[in-house]
Design an enzyme around this catalytic site. Structure first.
Site, short mmCIF file in Angstrom:
data_model
loop_
_atom_site.label_atom_id
_atom_site.label_comp_id
_atom_site.label_asym_id
_atom_site.label_seq_id
_atom_site.Cartn_x
_atom_site.Cartn_y
_atom_site.Cartn_z
N ASP A 1 9.41 -7.09 -4.90
CA ASP A 1 8.33 -7.61 -4.06
C ASP A 1 7.89 -8.94 -4.64
OD1 ASP A 1 5.92 -8.21 -2.72
OD2 ASP A 1 5.57 -6.09 -2.30
N ASP B 1 13.20 7.10 9.61
CA ASP B 1 12.11 7.45 10.55
C ASP B 1 11.99 6.43 11.67
OD1 ASP B 1 9.80 9.00 11.37
OD2 ASP B 1 8.55 7.35 10.64
N HIS C 1 10.12 8.44 14.34
CA HIS C 1 8.93 7.62 14.02
C HIS C 1 7.68 8.50 13.85
CE1 HIS C 1 7.22 3.28 14.44
NE2 HIS C 1 6.46 4.01 13.61
N LEU C 2 7.80 9.42 12.89
CA LEU C 2 6.69 10.36 12.62
C LEU C 2 5.83 9.93 11.44
CD1 LEU C 2 8.41 13.90 12.96
CD2 LEU C 2 7.05 12.64 14.65
N GLY C 3 6.12 8.73 10.90
CA GLY C 3 5.45 8.31 9.66
C GLY C 3 3.94 8.44 9.70
N ALA C 4 3.33 8.17 10.84
CA ALA C 4 1.87 8.20 10.92
C ALA C 4 1.36 9.45 11.62
CB ALA C 4 1.38 6.96 11.67
N ARG D 1 0.83 -1.23 0.00
CA ARG D 1 0.00 0.00 0.00
C ARG D 1 0.86 1.27 0.00
NH1 ARG D 1 -2.56 -3.32 3.89
NH2 ARG D 1 -4.63 -4.03 3.25
N ILE D 2 1.83 1.33 0.92
CA ILE D 2 2.63 2.55 1.03
C ILE D 2 3.63 2.64 -0.12
CG2 ILE D 2 4.25 3.84 2.50
CD1 ILE D 2 2.79 2.54 4.92
N GLU E 1 13.41 1.60 19.87
CA GLU E 1 12.73 2.89 20.02
C GLU E 1 12.18 3.00 21.43
OE1 GLU E 1 9.85 3.55 16.93
OE2 GLU E 1 11.26 3.15 15.33
N ALA F 1 9.77 2.34 7.27
CA ALA F 1 8.92 1.16 7.52
C ALA F 1 9.11 0.67 8.95
CB ALA F 1 9.25 0.08 6.51
P1 NAD Z 1 1.60 -3.69 2.99
O1 NAD Z 1 1.33 -4.98 3.66
O2 NAD Z 1 0.51 -3.06 2.18
O3 NAD Z 1 2.87 -3.83 2.02
C1 NAD Z 1 4.01 -4.54 2.38
C2 NAD Z 1 4.56 -5.17 1.10
O4 NAD Z 1 5.77 -5.86 1.45
C3 NAD Z 1 3.62 -6.19 0.46
O5 NAD Z 1 3.39 -5.88 -0.89
C4 NAD Z 1 4.35 -7.54 0.61
O6 NAD Z 1 4.17 -8.38 -0.52
C5 NAD Z 1 5.80 -7.08 0.71
N1 NAD Z 1 6.64 -8.04 1.41
C6 NAD Z 1 6.37 -8.73 2.54
N2 NAD Z 1 7.41 -9.51 2.88
C7 NAD Z 1 8.36 -9.30 1.94
C8 NAD Z 1 9.67 -9.81 1.75
N3 NAD Z 1 10.18 -10.71 2.60
N4 NAD Z 1 10.37 -9.36 0.68
C9 NAD Z 1 9.85 -8.45 -0.17
N5 NAD Z 1 8.59 -7.94 -0.06
C10 NAD Z 1 7.87 -8.36 1.00
O7 NAD Z 1 2.12 -2.70 4.13
P2 NAD Z 1 2.16 -1.12 4.10
O8 NAD Z 1 0.89 -0.56 4.60
O9 NAD Z 1 2.66 -0.68 2.77
O10 NAD Z 1 3.25 -0.85 5.25
C11 NAD Z 1 4.60 -1.15 5.04
C12 NAD Z 1 5.39 -0.94 6.31
O11 NAD Z 1 5.33 0.42 6.72
C13 NAD Z 1 4.95 -1.74 7.54
O12 NAD Z 1 6.10 -2.22 8.20
C14 NAD Z 1 4.34 -0.72 8.45
O13 NAD Z 1 4.40 -1.07 9.77
C15 NAD Z 1 5.21 0.48 8.14
N6 NAD Z 1 4.60 1.75 8.51
C16 NAD Z 1 5.40 2.65 9.15
C17 NAD Z 1 4.85 3.87 9.50
C18 NAD Z 1 5.68 4.87 10.24
O14 NAD Z 1 5.15 5.52 11.12
N7 NAD Z 1 6.93 5.05 9.93
C19 NAD Z 1 3.52 4.17 9.21
C20 NAD Z 1 2.75 3.22 8.56
C21 NAD Z 1 3.30 1.99 8.21
C1 MLT Z 2 2.24 2.04 11.83
O1 MLT Z 2 2.70 0.92 11.64
O2 MLT Z 2 1.04 2.30 11.66
C2 MLT Z 2 3.15 3.13 12.23
O3 MLT Z 2 4.36 2.71 12.68
C3 MLT Z 2 2.54 4.21 13.01
C4 MLT Z 2 2.40 4.04 14.48
O4 MLT Z 2 3.00 3.18 15.06
O5 MLT Z 2 1.66 4.79 15.07
#
Ligand code: NAD
Ligand code: MLT
Length: 316
Positions: free
Chosen positions: A176, A261, A284-287, A156-157, A266, A236
């Site tokens: 991926d 981030d 960790h400001l991503g969200a 998604r991201i 943490e 991530a």
């Molecule tokens: P998602 O599940 O939609 O996408 C993850 C992708 O990674 C999928 O397409 C999956 O096929 C792929 N994947 C899984 N294992 C894999 C591997 N071993 N090798 C290669 N590809 C692989 O998730 P998302 O919503 O896009 O979120 C991604 C990450 O971002 C998560 O770890 C989430 O926790 C993190 N995140 C961080 C913040 C933040 O505050 N910094 C905010 C939101 C999400």
């Molecule tokens: C998440 O995975 O949604 C982010 O890391 C954001 C959070 O932890 O609040």
């Protein structure tokens, strides 16, 4: 009805959430608060609650689940579930819900911001100028147009980042193994093996979940395959890009910059990576936008209401 039968279910809020969360829960619950990162406070507090609401700082592991005699729902106001022991919860009959789309736009925007910051030295130049230094040539950057962006994890991201950075004229490639090449091609993204992505990318952005397979995926070996001009963004999870290996690569000039981030431990207030002028760091400001927090809070509040009413919780 006796007082015992009219007692409201207890919802424990273990991290700071949008006020919209409590509004969306409504009047039918007793709301309690605890600092979920404080283990000594969390374990007694979780003992007699029906639901717990968390972000990423609260570890709901097997020990916490064993301490939670009445727990029915763990609600994660965000995406990542790496701080919840989902198998232990399932075994104990505890439902785990998250808000998988609530903060994806917000997280993608931060990743793009880190990427642009690393290309143009915006934070370092800002700090220097405010300290009275007009250092124009020191902060000469690189253009994004025509450069190759390697997206590791086209979920998604990752897709949102790819779309946004395409608008800057970047060529997008991705690794991926769970995505069909045809689906990626529809988005103008070329799928390739990780090794090839490491070799061809001018920028790399990581959007994977934290799992045993992804921890250290961008480690010492990978960082010996990249261009020395590469800039790497990890918004991530900490540890997917190995911090020690990244520090060595920066020190040896094998990587030109990084935007981070997230950290393997943490809160992280001290890291060898903080010493590099070409590393841009956020806590960790991503969200962390008003919009994402409101969406996440409302989403998990609705799921908790449904789950505690014994109703089906739809996928968000
Ligand atoms: P998602 O599940 O939609 O996408 C993850 C992708 O990674 C999928 O397409 C999956 O096929 C792929 N994947 C899984 N294992 C894999 C591997 N071993 N090798 C290669 N590809 C692989 O998730 P998302 O919503 O896009 O979120 C991604 C990450 O971002 C998560 O770890 C989430 O926790 C993190 N995140 C961080 C913040 C933040 O505050 N910094 C905010 C939101 C999400
Ligand atoms: C998440 O995975 O949604 C982010 O890391 C954001 C959070 O932890 O609040």
């Amino acid at each position: 009805m006796s007082a015992a039968t009219t007692k409201k279910p207890v919802v424990l809020i273990a991290e700071e959430l949008s006020p919209a969360t409590v509004d969306a829960l409504g009047p039918d619950f007793e709301i309690r608060h605890v600092d979920g990162a404080d283990r000594a406070a969390l374990l007694p507090a979780i003992a007699d609650v029906d639901a717990i609401l968390i972000r990423s700082a609260t570890k709901v592991d097997a020990e916490a689940i064993a301490a939670a005699g009445k727990l029915k729902v763990v609600a994660r106001a965000g995406v990542g579930l790496d701080n919840v022991d989902v198998p232990a919860a399932t075994k104990a009959g505890v439902m785990v819900v998250n808000a998988p789309t609530s903060n994806i736009v917000t997280a993608a925007e931060l990743a793009c911001g880190l990427l642009i910051s690393t290309a143009r030295h915006i934070p370092a130049a800002n700090t220097a100028l405010k300290a009275g230094k007009w250092a124009r040539s020191k902060y000469t950057g690189v253009e994004l147009a025509e450069k190759t962006l390697g997206v590791v994890g086209l979920g998604r991201i990752g897709v949102l980042v790819a779309q946004r950075m395409s608008a800057f004229g970047m060529k997008i490639v991705a690794y991926d193994p769970y995505i069909q090449a045809a689906r990626a091609a529809q988005m103008g993204v070329k799928l390739m093996p990780l090794d090839e992505l490491l070799e061809v990318s001018d920028f790399i952005t990581v959007h994977l979940p934290k799992t045993p397979e992804t921890i250290g995926l961008i480690g010492d070996e990978a960082l010996h395959k990249v261009k020395p001009t590469v800039r790497i963004v990890n918004a991530a999870r900490g540890g997917i890009v190995d911090e020690e290996a990244l520090a060595s690569a920066l020190k040896e000039g094998r990587v030109a910059g990084a935007g981070l981030d997230v950290y393997s431990k943490e809160p992280c207030t001290d890291s060898p990576l903080f010493a590099f002028d070409n590393v841009v760091c956020t806590p960790h400001l991503g969200a962390s936008t008003d919009e994402a927090q409101e969406k996440a809070g409302i989403s998990v509040a609705k799921s908790v209401r449904l789950a505690l009413a014994g109703e089906l919780v739809p996928d968000a």
